[in-house]
Design a protein around this motif. Structure first.
Motif, mmCIF file in Angstrom:
data_model
loop_
_atom_site.group_PDB
_atom_site.id
_atom_site.type_symbol
_atom_site.label_atom_id
_atom_site.label_comp_id
_atom_site.label_asym_id
_atom_site.label_seq_id
_atom_site.Cartn_x
_atom_site.Cartn_y
_atom_site.Cartn_z
ATOM 1 N N ALA A 394 0.460 -1.395 -0.282
ATOM 2 C CA ALA A 394 -0.337 -0.228 0.448
ATOM 3 C C ALA A 394 0.893 1.263 0.021
ATOM 4 N N ALA A 529 -4.188 3.951 1.950
ATOM 5 C CA ALA A 529 -5.038 2.599 1.568
ATOM 6 C C ALA A 529 -6.718 3.310 1.283
ATOM 7 N N ARG A 551 -5.756 1.494 -2.930
ATOM 8 C CA ARG A 551 -6.562 0.550 -2.529
ATOM 9 C C ARG A 551 -6.285 -0.978 -3.831
ATOM 10 N N VAL A 554 -3.671 -2.885 -4.225
ATOM 11 C CA VAL A 554 -3.057 -3.950 -3.158
ATOM 12 C C VAL A 554 -3.951 -4.924 -3.069
#
Length: 868
Positions: A394, A529, A551, A554
């Motif tokens: 992140a 994130a 985000r 990730v």
């Protein structure tokens, strides 16, 4: 009712089921912790205390059972109460089992005549089953250093004082080069003198060999084959390159014998020492290779487990069934489950189960730092590797060009998690914190399985036909050379080691710092994130809302492929409640790891409770500072060290509130410099100095003038007592100065009484030098006064000019050396230390091990580390 409960559980979401199962598995942490604490306590506390704790646990179980029976008919409240009572009874039962198992293991080793022989330090002729190959003694091993080799084994029978008896007592044999030929599995006859080890040690005694071993029984075929395999790997890897000859045996079989001091030092600085010992990684690689081969060959699933267990048993046989190897095998199996399952809950349950079973089977693992490191590292990989991997992902820059593959994230997350968790424990055995350890471990991580697999393949092929091992051995040697190059580069890098306070206090401080660093990392990743916080109401849009770039990266990086086992790494939750849960879990894990570090430090460096210690030697640097316990909160101080607060802090740590007397053996700054701070708030009732000191040092005279403390001058044969302390003066013989100031030092024979036990007999020598010591030994009555001494404080900080005549006359089982680290005088002299160890004394150096408390039990003298 049961069908309805099953139907309700069947309708639960998968996440709820997983959370409930995870909470259930986390409950196994408490039983594992109880077993660990119980076994550690059982093998370290005195006999009476240990069995008293067992009785207390049994009584607690009885009370809970009575309360359970009396709880009445079932109801919601009573059901919860009964569940709590059952849980408490179960934990107490485990505690009682752990305490009982530990006491039985401790007592079995010392049962019968062998225990009396150890206490008396008798010479014995013993039959010894060798359990480990001989290895050279290291200067910092805390064992006698004048001999060349250390051999572990178990005494099965012995003869002492003309009586023959059987035993089952593990010992450490200290021998010369003639012991180099012994092999595991052999039964040899050895003659030597026994000396007790420290509390909590796996081996009950040292056995200093006075003769070469005589083989009675040759090793079995399995042990002989294992020794041949180890020897062949050493020889063949050494022929490839010097670094390969030192590292390949350790990486493949955990054989550290060929490892030289230079490479050992750089590996320690680079935080790579764990690679040269058998760990769970070795066993994980072996098991992973067997399971992977079985999958490729499409073998039935039921055959994979027996095959993996057989391979693991063969590996343990070759390496040697040492407790550390068995521990690594169990932890390696846990690691395989973690990789295969891809979920955190199963490894947590198995780790706790493995810890509990191992400690009940071998209670001495509870005080072993290697065991604690293994457990903590495994727990970190299971509980922290995923969140840290997600956090690293992140925090990376956005954009397809900056996308980092998941394997690379793993290479960063795994050593970072292990380093954060294990650093507090490592600080207990090596100074400073490795600043490049994470980078070094990340760089060598891809090389370790290559070397291990190639080296293991070379071992297997070489056993059939030597030329077949050439190619895999060359691959292993190349990987070992690269690992050595990384270690040297990291060790030579700027600020390779970060200075940090050592000892338990430093370990606790580092544990807090590691927990804070982990929390900050995860908090920063969660904020990244979630993306920037909106300042106004969200705008309506006909298009679907896309997640923030961080985000999305990730999710994409860590999303498992369809049909595959989920990856271990977990993304950072973006929701407020999910993020809070993650931080809470992280805090729990890091706090638990900190407690493990603190617990291990407590059991390895604990201070005896008030009333148990009789003598303390304080770590005051280059000087002397000893405390004799005269009563509750009252002591007699002998010297106060150099200027500074060290002596005062030591007195505070020991709970000394009153000084009944202060003895200044002579007028040198390193013996009186800390007096002003030591007596602040606890003015002594009297000060005793040498009668040969015509005048007091000006700082001492000024201080005593302000406090109006009476001063008495000591010369033989004066004597006196202060509470539990009785003392007699052996030197000086007259008020006329002899030689220089050191030769005028007060020499005291002290007896320190303790309730319920024999007195501790101590000889305090100040800075007496060789000529004055010879004159003391010629004086009438000296030989009688020196008889039966338990502890000697080496004269003049163990310097060569202190001589060894007093050591030979006293032959005390414990020798204390109060000396400063890296002092400019070169104290203590290696020849003096070697002589002390050669006559069977255990040497305690404050520069290497810090201060210590000493007490005498019914059967031995016990020295325990004193935290700063």
């Amino acid at each position: 009712m049961r069908e309805r409960a099953r139907a309700v559980r069947a309708r639960e979401p998968a996440r709820a089921v997983a959370d409930r199962e995870r909470r259930w598995d986390l409950r196994l942490i408490a039983p594992a912790a109880v077993i660990w604490a119980g076994t550690a306590t059982a093998v370290t506390v005195p006999d009476a205390v240990g069995w008293a704790l067992v009785a207390a646990a049994v009584a607690g179980i009885a009370v809970l059972v009575v309360a359970l029976v009396a709880s009445g008919s079932p109801s919601p409240v009573r059901t919860r109460r009964r569940a709590s009572l059952l849980a408490g009874a179960a934990l107490l039962l485990l505690a009682g089992a752990a305490l009982g198992t530990g006491r039985m293991a401790h007592d079995t080793q010392r049962a019968g005549p062998i225990g009396a022989a150890i206490v008396a330090g008798r010479a014995v002729t013993a039959d010894l089953v060798v359990s480990e190959e001989p290895h050279p003694l290291r200067p910092d091993a805390g064992t006698p250093r004048d001999a060349q080799l250390l051999v572990r084994g178990t005494i099965t029978a012995a003869t002492a004082a003309g009586a023959r008896f059987s035993a089952s007592t593990p010992v450490l044999v200290v021998g010369d080069d003639r012991w180099r030929t012994v092999r595991p599995g052999q039964t040899v006859r050895v003659a030597g003198r026994l000396a007790a080890t420290a509390p909590g040690a796996r081996e009950a005694a040292f056995l200093r060999a006075s003769a070469p071993p005589r083989v009675l029984v040759a090793p079995g075929p399995g042990e002989d084959l294992a020794a041949t395999i180890r020897w062949q790997l050493r020889e063949r890897s050494a022929a490839r390159s010097p670094d390969a000859g030192q590292l390949v045996p350790g990486l493949v079989l955990g054989d550290r014998t060929p490892l030289g001091e230079e490479l050992r030092t750089v590996m320690r600085t680079a935080s790579l020492t764990h690679l040269t010992a058998v760990s769970g990684t070795n066993c994980t690689i072996v098991l992973g290779c067997v399971l992977g081969l079985g999958v490729l060959l499409r073998l039935p699933r039921w055959s994979l487990v027996p095959g993996a267990l057989a391979a693991l048993a063969a590996f343990v046989l070759v390496v040697g069934p040492d407790p550390s190897v068995l521990r690594a095998a169990v932890m390696g199996a846990v690691g395989v489950v973690a990789v295969i399952s891809g979920r955190g809950r199963t490894p947590v349950a198995m780790l706790c189960t493995a810890v509990g079973v191992l400690l009940l089977v071998d209670p001495y693992l509870a005080t072993a730092l290697g065991f604690a490191l293994s457990v903590v590292a495994t727990a970190a990989l299971v509980g922290l590797c995923g969140p840290i991997g997600g956090a690293v992902t992140a925090l990376l820059p956005a954009g397809p060009a900056a996308r980092v593959p998941v394997p690379v994230i793993r290479l960063i997350a795994a050593p970072l998690a292990a380093q954060l968790a294990c650093a507090p424990l490592l600080l207990l055995v090596q100074p400073g914190v490795s600043t490049w350890g994470v980078v070094a471990n990340a760089l060598v991580a891809p090389l370790v399985p290559v070397v291990t697999v190639a080296g293991s393949t070379a071992v297997l092929l070489g056993s059939a036909w030597a030329p077949l091992a050439a190619l895999p051995l060359q691959v292993a040697a190349s990987g070992a050379d690269a690992i050595a190059a990384v270690a040297r580069t990291a060790a030579a890098a700027p600020a390779a080691t970060l200075p940090w306070p050592d000892g338990p206090a430093g370990a606790a401080l580092l544990a807090v710092a590691s927990a804070l660093a982990t929390g900050v990392l995860l908090w920063a990743a969660r904020r990244r994130a979630r993306g920037p916080r909106a300042t106004g109401p969200p705008a309506r849009s006909p298009h679907p809302v896309r997640p923030a770039p961080a985000r999305r990266r990730v999710d994409e990086a860590l999303r498992p492929p369809p049909g595959r086992t989920p990856r271990i790494l977990r993304p950072i939750p973006s929701g407020g409640r999910a993020g809070a849960r993650l931080l809470v879990r992280t805090a729990v894990v890091t706090s638990g790891l900190g407690l493990v570090a603190a617990g291990t430090a407590a059991f390895t460096t604990a201070v005896p409770a008030a009333g148990e210690w009789q003598l303390a030697v304080c770590d005051v640097g280059q000087g002397d500072g000893l405390v004799l316990r005269a009563g509750e909160g009252t002591a007699m101080l002998v010297d106060s060290g150099p200027p500074g607060p060290a002596m005062a802090r030591c007195l505070d740590r020991l709970g000394v509130r009153r000084l009944a007397a202060v003895v200044l053996t002579h007028q040198h700054d390193d013996h009186y410099g800390g007096l002003a701070e030591a007596v602040r708030g606890r003015v002594p009732q009297r000060v005793l100095v040498s009668a040969a000191d015509a005048t007091l040092a000006p700082p001492v005279a000024a201080l005593l003038g302000r406090t109006a403390t009476p001063v008495d001058r000591l010369q033989a044969p004066a004597h006196g007592s202060v509470g539990a302390v009785s003392w007699s003066v052996l030197w000086p013989l007259s008020p006329r100065p002899v030689g220089d100031e050191n030769d005028n030092s007060v020499v005291l024979r002290v007896d320190i009484a303790a309730a319920g036990g024999p007195p501790l007999r101590v000889l305090l020598t100040g800075d007496l030098e060789e000529d004055a010591a010879a004159a003391l030994l010629r004086a009438p009555g000296t030989s009688a006064a020196l008889r039966g001494v338990d502890v000697i404080k080496l004269a003049h900080h163990g310097a060569r000019n202190g001589g060894t005549a007093l050591l030979d006359a006293v032959r005390a089982p414990l020798a204390l050396v109060s000396v400063g680290r890296d002092n400019e005088y070169g104290h203590p002299a290696a020849a003096v230390l070697d002589h002390a160890r050669g006559i069977g004394a255990t040497v305690w150096r404050t520069d290497q091990r810090g201060g210590a408390t000493v007490r005498r039990t019914a059967d031995r003298v016990v020295a325990t580390a004193l935290p700063p």
